[in-house]
Design a protein around this motif. Structure first.
Motif, PDB file in Angstrom:
ATOM      1  N   ALA A   2      11.195-148.089  -9.223  1.00 37.28           N
ATOM      2  CA  ALA A   2      10.974-147.317 -10.371  1.00 37.28           C
ATOM      3  C   ALA A   2      11.277-145.736 -10.040  1.00 37.28           C
ATOM      4  O   ALA A   2      10.863-145.429  -8.979  1.00 37.28           O
ATOM      5  N   ARG A   3      11.647-144.872 -11.008  1.00 38.72           N
ATOM      6  CA  ARG A   3      11.758-143.683 -10.821  1.00 38.72           C
ATOM      7  C   ARG A   3      10.985-142.694 -11.632  1.00 38.72           C
ATOM      8  O   ARG A   3      10.910-143.082 -12.780  1.00 38.72           O
ATOM      9  N   THR A   4      10.503-141.556 -11.373  1.00 42.20           N
ATOM     10  CA  THR A   4       9.763-140.730 -11.993  1.00 42.20           C
ATOM     11  C   THR A   4      10.593-140.028 -12.906  1.00 42.20           C
ATOM     12  O   THR A   4      11.521-139.475 -12.372  1.00 42.20           O
ATOM     13  N   VAL A   5      10.456-139.841 -13.953  1.00 41.43           N
ATOM     14  CA  VAL A   5      10.916-138.673 -15.016  1.00 41.43           C
ATOM     15  C   VAL A   5      10.457-137.382 -14.651  1.00 41.43           C
ATOM     16  O   VAL A   5       9.629-137.115 -14.644  1.00 41.43           O
ATOM     17  N   ALA A   6      11.789-136.566 -14.537  1.00 39.87           N
ATOM     18  CA  ALA A   6      11.341-135.071 -14.170  1.00 39.87           C
ATOM     19  C   ALA A   6      11.026-134.288 -15.343  1.00 39.87           C
ATOM     20  O   ALA A   6      11.899-133.816 -15.989  1.00 39.87           O
ATOM     21  N   ILE A  15      15.038-132.283  -8.344  1.00 36.48           N
ATOM     22  CA  ILE A  15      15.267-133.471  -9.000  1.00 36.48           C
ATOM     23  C   ILE A  15      15.943-134.531  -7.888  1.00 36.48           C
ATOM     24  O   ILE A  15      15.462-135.410  -7.830  1.00 36.48           O
ATOM     25  N   LYS A  18      13.983-135.595  -4.549  1.00 34.88           N
ATOM     26  CA  LYS A  18      12.912-136.371  -4.936  1.00 34.88           C
ATOM     27  C   LYS A  18      13.407-137.697  -5.683  1.00 34.88           C
ATOM     28  O   LYS A  18      12.738-138.274  -6.245  1.00 34.88           O
ATOM     29  N   ASN A  19      14.643-137.981  -5.979  1.00 33.19           N
ATOM     30  CA  ASN A  19      15.259-138.819  -6.696  1.00 33.19           C
ATOM     31  C   ASN A  19      14.432-139.010  -8.117  1.00 33.19           C
ATOM     32  O   ASN A  19      14.413-140.360  -8.591  1.00 33.19           O
ATOM     33  N   TYR A  20      14.129-137.980  -8.640  1.00 33.25           N
ATOM     34  CA  TYR A  20      13.866-138.026 -10.167  1.00 33.25           C
ATOM     35  C   TYR A  20      14.772-138.403 -11.084  1.00 33.25           C
ATOM     36  O   TYR A  20      15.976-138.117 -10.960  1.00 33.25           O
ATOM     37  N   TYR A  22      16.512-137.859 -14.337  1.00 33.54           N
ATOM     38  CA  TYR A  22      16.768-136.759 -15.224  1.00 33.54           C
ATOM     39  C   TYR A  22      17.446-137.011 -16.511  1.00 33.54           C
ATOM     40  O   TYR A  22      18.370-137.710 -16.641  1.00 33.54           O
TER      41      TYR A  22
END
Length: 49
Positions: A2-6, A15, A18-20, A22
């Motif tokens: 899972a990745r975080t939405v920036a 971005i 931190k592999n957000y 986008y």
């Protein structure tokens, strides 16, 4: 993985590092702006009408 939405991050460097995830909303913004202008009858947008 899972990745975080920036959200609210202004730096593409952060971005990427931190592999957000986008989401580019440029076209959405342009489409909304055009829709407002066409409804208001103004070429400057509704706030200038």
């Amino acid at each position: 993985m899972a990745r975080t939405v920036a959200i609210g991050i202004q730096s593409f460097d952060e971005i990427i590092k931190k592999n957000y995830f986008y989401i580019d909303k440029t076209n959405l913004t342009q489409e909304r702006s055009q829709a407002v202008r066409s409804r208001s009858g103004s070429t400057m947008g509704s706030c200038w009408g």
